[in-house]
Write an enzyme that holds these catalytic residues in place. Structure first.
Site, PDB file in Angstrom:
ATOM      1  CD  GLU A 114      -1.827   1.681   2.844  1.00 52.15           C
ATOM      2  OE1 GLU A 114      -1.502   2.857   3.132  1.00 52.15           O
ATOM      3  OE2 GLU A 114      -2.216   0.855   3.694  1.00 52.15           O
ATOM      4  CG  HIS A 115       3.454   2.568   3.299  1.00 53.34           C
ATOM      5  ND1 HIS A 115       4.103   3.511   4.068  1.00 53.34           N
ATOM      6  CD2 HIS A 115       2.412   2.143   4.062  1.00 53.34           C
ATOM      7  CE1 HIS A 115       3.500   3.644   5.237  1.00 53.34           C
ATOM      8  NE2 HIS A 115       2.472   2.810   5.262  1.00 53.34           N
TER       9      HIS A 115
END
Length: 470
Positions: free
Chosen positions: A81-82
């Site tokens: 996600e990052h």
């Protein structure tokens, strides 16, 4: 809804966001209109018109979370996600969020045990722009060690700040680890540090290629739009994407039926006050029989939803044993849910009397259920909450996205208030008897270290470690 006040309101808590057409509610509180359709590549789209302001909330949800991670790679869903902000060939690192900000919008993302979601809130005439950006990184993410490895350090620091430095979060993490013996819900969303610090670029790319494709995604758009407007843009930007793999059913190790209660005690000098927290393995909305999950929502609100709840009145007001006490139901899991109770002794008090009184309240409700007045008041509270929550466009979008990625449907979301209204005293009593079985429980106790200064640090508060990580 009774739920962790410090955590994100997850999927079925999000169902409270929708207003109901029950007679007591004014016309302005009627449930919102929503439509859904499929693109040719299998991507589901939900449109929630909200014409009060010329803005939209755009969300892409992937049916993948920490429970879908390979063994030994805990935290990879959140790490990816990052990394989704690290750029593509068209848009270099940092460009995604910069473009959103330059166009007056805001964006972020979050990961849970069952889903990962990316969202933007922006003026309606920029909707095509954000779809272009999001569709591009769905298939064209470029990862290099020079931006992957520093971002891993960011995630490690996030874990230290949110979990390792917070005794109540550590307790919640340990509680999940003993509540689930086999199911991957036992892992923290952010991952175990011993595994997070070994995650690599290759791990992230493999996970991306295995889970990020249109047929494994749900697009939710809420705001000043129509179905036809969204469909045209969605087909232009997402509809042209080919699936890079065949999406398979999510098959996870199933949790064996519990046969004995479990317990963990954490002593930490940073804890300002003791805390007892207990979780019961329960059904979720996706796995429950008719009325069962709704009954657990009603039960949680009646037991611990506020100053008029049983636990608060008994432990805080009448017995003066606790500084606070409450209950919650988390029914958003694809495979199961959990029901929890908690309390913290008054200054100088002990955990044991608080736990004994919590047990007494639970036994009473198992034996005799709720009163008619409690049932009526609790259902009115839950339904009234939907009226106020409708004002938050983002929360409306989240309620649909989280439901569709955890085994329920658009119609389930729309019907939820009516199903709450239909819950009976018998439904609640049956759900309590089934769920509040001590053999299905894990109890966690947080204690200040002996000799620690009284009242130091932040008050201990219950923590649910399945709250999404951003």
């Amino acid at each position: 809804m009774s739920f962790n006040r410090r955590g994100f309101i997850a999927a079925l808590a999000g169902l409270c966001l929708l207003a109901v057409s029950a007679p007591p509610l004014p016309a302005s509180a009627q449930q919102p209109y929503a439509e859904t359709f499929m693109l040719g590549n299998g991507m589901q789209v939900v449109v929630i018109p909200d014409h009060r302001a010329p803005v939209v909330t755009h969300m892409v949800w992937y049916r993948v979370g920490s429970a879908d991670e390979p063994q030994g790679k805990s935290g990879i869903a959140h790490f990816l996600e990052h990394l989704m902000f690290k750029g593509t060939t068209r848009f270099p690192p940092g460009a995604f969020s910069r473009i959103i900000r330059e166009n007056g919008g805001e964006d972020n993302a979050f990961t849970s045990k069952d889903y990962t979601a990316y969202f933007q809130r922006i003026a309606k005439d920029r909707l095509g722009l954000v779809m272009d950006l999001e569709a591009d990184r769905m298939q064209n993410l470029v990862l290099k060690d020079e931006n992957v490895l520093p971002e891993r350090k960011v995630v490690e620091e996030e874990r230290r700040e949110r979990t390792d430095n917070d005794p109540s979060s550590l307790l919640g993490e340990q509680l999940d680890a003993i509540l689930y013996l086999a199911h991957p819900y036992r892992k923290p969303v952010i991952g175990w540090m011993s595994e997070v610090n070994k995650l690599t670029r290759e791990d992230a790319i493999a996970f991306y290629k295995q889970h990020y494709t249109p047929a494994n995604a749900v697009l939710v758009v809420a705001g000043d739009v129509t179905k036809d407007e969204v469909k045209k843009l969605a087909e232009e930007h997402y509809g042209k994407l080919a699936n890079t793999f065949d999406v398979q059913p999510r098959v996870r190790t199933q949790e064996p039926d519990p046969i004995a209660p479990r317990r963990v005690t954490l002593t930490d000098a940073r804890a300002a006050s003791p805390l007892i927290q207990r979780s019961y393995l329960s059904v979720s909305y996706a796995t429950a029989a008719k009325s069962e999950a709704e009954a657990l929502d009603v039960l949680a609100e009646a037991l611990g939803g506020g100053a008029t709840s049983r636990l608060y009145k008994k432990l805080v007001v009448e017995k003066r044993l606790a500084s606070y006490a409450g209950a919650w139901y988390s029914g958003d899991g694809l495979d199961s849910g959990s029901f929890g109770v908690y309390g913290s002794p008054v200054p100088g008090g002990k955990v044991e009397p608080v736990e004994a009184e919590i047990d007494a309240v639970l036994e009473e409700v198992k034996a005799n259920g709720l009163t008619e007045d409690e049932l009526k008041r609790t259902k009115a509270t839950l339904i009234a909450d939907t009226i106020y929550a409708r004002d938050n466009q983002g929360r409306l979008a989240r309620s649909f996205g989280s439901a569709l990625t955890t085994g329920t449907t658009v119609q389930d979301v729309l019907d939820w208030p009516a199903r709450i209204e239909a819950v009976t005293l018998e439904d609640v009593k049956a759900a309590a008897a089934k769920t509040l079985d001590i053999r299905r429980s894990a109890t966690g106790v947080l204690l200040p270290a002996p000799g620690a200064p009284a009242g130091g640090g932040e008050p201990a508060m219950p923590s649910m470690s399945n709250s999404p990580e951003q």
